[in-house]
Design an enzyme around this catalytic site. Structure first.
Site, mmCIF file in Angstrom:
data_model
loop_
_atom_site.group_PDB
_atom_site.id
_atom_site.type_symbol
_atom_site.label_atom_id
_atom_site.label_comp_id
_atom_site.label_asym_id
_atom_site.label_seq_id
_atom_site.Cartn_x
_atom_site.Cartn_y
_atom_site.Cartn_z
ATOM 1 N N THR A 18 1.765 -4.365 4.341
ATOM 2 C CA THR A 18 1.644 -4.687 5.768
ATOM 3 C C THR A 18 1.088 -6.087 6.035
ATOM 4 O OG1 THR A 18 -0.501 -3.607 5.832
ATOM 5 C CG2 THR A 18 1.413 -2.285 6.486
ATOM 6 N N ASP A 19 0.406 -6.675 5.030
ATOM 7 C CA ASP A 19 -0.248 -7.969 5.287
ATOM 8 C C ASP A 19 0.738 -9.057 5.715
ATOM 9 O OD1 ASP A 19 -2.547 -6.704 4.504
ATOM 10 O OD2 ASP A 19 -2.816 -7.823 2.639
ATOM 11 N N THR A 46 0.827 -1.219 0.000
ATOM 12 C CA THR A 46 0.000 0.000 0.000
ATOM 13 C C THR A 46 0.856 1.262 0.000
ATOM 14 O OG1 THR A 46 -1.767 -1.160 1.158
ATOM 15 C CG2 THR A 46 -1.780 1.227 1.319
#
Ligand code: ASP
Length: 337
Positions: free
Chosen positions: A99-100, A25
């Site tokens: 971030t996942d 992101t």
């Protein structure tokens, strides 16, 4: 790859920081429909000139991947890139990442790098053109932490939202909130102050593990009330290399799973037990059918302090290094040994 030099305030030493961009992101933008999509050009890397840093920034746009596309193969490539940079005299490294799966890449690096220079992983919860975008801010904070002398010897760190977390314990706790990264049980090791790092916890040293390849077929299974052996039976085959089980509570399993668990052990497949609880560590406390004491006696290896996804990374790294038997058990036993 290109190099830019920024001078900030009166500083004694200009640190050379390598920024490795991998996607996520932090490098994406929102389109006219409001969907968050990857960019052909990474805006964070392109706009790095706005950073008021006391650093010489070397940029490597290694990947442009949403982090669900990142695998241990990319993690190993990042590790190898950092080792090369260390040999070339880089003072610190910042990695931007989705971030996942950020916590998995960060922990992989923590386990496999020699801990000689600060390595900081960061990301963003809001893409580059959204109101309140946190990407550039987190990137700048991460650079400041990587360039700070106080960051030496802290293992791989995750910097997001003004907090510094150890890669060993940090986890993503919220789907969208900018304060998503938390360290259950132990808390962050420091904070990002105005332009430097402030630490208030010291990490216990951990053994690191050199690898030059990553194996596949290491799985993660979560226990639940009423679970039977079906999921374990799916893994009862020649390709399964190892399994991490997120057990119930302190580390227990429903009794109906036990025959299938035993079949995996009979095949010499390493089984690692952690807890599905958010806080605490897995322990062999209970002596009943499926309790932790029985599971340990059966041959499951308890791994303390790590969540399931990190224990899986640790098992994968240990197996990739060729560890077996007691060596593998010792490597997995705690998050710090
Ligand atoms: N789904 C995104 C990714 O991990 C989320 C993020 O970057 O924060 O790539």
């Amino acid at each position: 790859m290109w190099v830019r030099i920024f001078f900030w305030k009166e500083v004694d030493v200009v640190k050379k920081i390598l920024a490795i961009h991998t996607g996520g992101t932090i490098s994406m933008s929102q389109n006219a429909q409001g969907d968050v999509v990857p960019n052909a050009k990474n805006p964070i890397a392109q706009e790095a000139t706005i950073l008021a840093g006391r650093v010489q920034l070397v940029t490597d746009e290694m990947f442009n991947l949403p982090s669900p596309h990142v695998t241990p193969v990319e993690m190993l490539k990042i590790q190898q890139r950092i080792l090369r940079a260390e040999a070339d005299g880089i003072d610190g490294v910042v990695i931007t990442h989705g971030t996942d799966t950020l916590e998995e890449t960060a922990y992989f690096l923590d386990l496999t790098l020699p801990n000689t220079i600060p390595v900081v992983v960061t990301g963003a919860m809001r893409s580059s053109n959204e109101i309140g975008s946190d990407g550039m801010y987190n990137f700048q904070s991460a650079i400041e932490v990587a360039a700070d002398d106080a960051s030496q010897g802290n293992g791989v760190m995750v910097v997001m939202n003004d907090e510094i977390h150890s890669a060993r314990y940090v986890t993503k706790t919220h789907t969208t909130n900018v304060a998503t990264f938390r360290t259950p049980t132990f808390g962050p090791i420091g904070i990002v102050a105005k332009d430097h790092a402030v630490y208030f916890q010291q990490l216990i040293r951990q053994a690191t593990c050199q690898i030059d390849q990553v194996i596949d077929h290491v799985y993660l299974i979560k226990a639940y009330a009423g679970m039977d052996g079906s999921l374990f039976d799916f893994l009862d085959n020649d390709t399964t290399a190892g399994v991490v089980i997120e057990g119930l509570g302190a580390g227990n399993l429903p009794p109906r799973t036990l025959p299938a668990v035993q079949r995996l052990l009979d095949r010499q497949i390493p089984l690692v037990l952690v807890s599905r609880c958010y806080n605490g560590v897995a322990e062999d406390i209970y002596d009943y059918d499926g309790g932790g004491i029985q599971l340990r006696k059966m041959g499951l290896m308890l791994c303390q302090g790590l969540n399931g996804q990190k224990a899986r990374i640790k098992l994968l790294v240990g197996l990739s290094a060729g560890l077996t038997g007691d060596d593998l058990k010792d490597f997995l036993r705690t998050a710090v040994s």
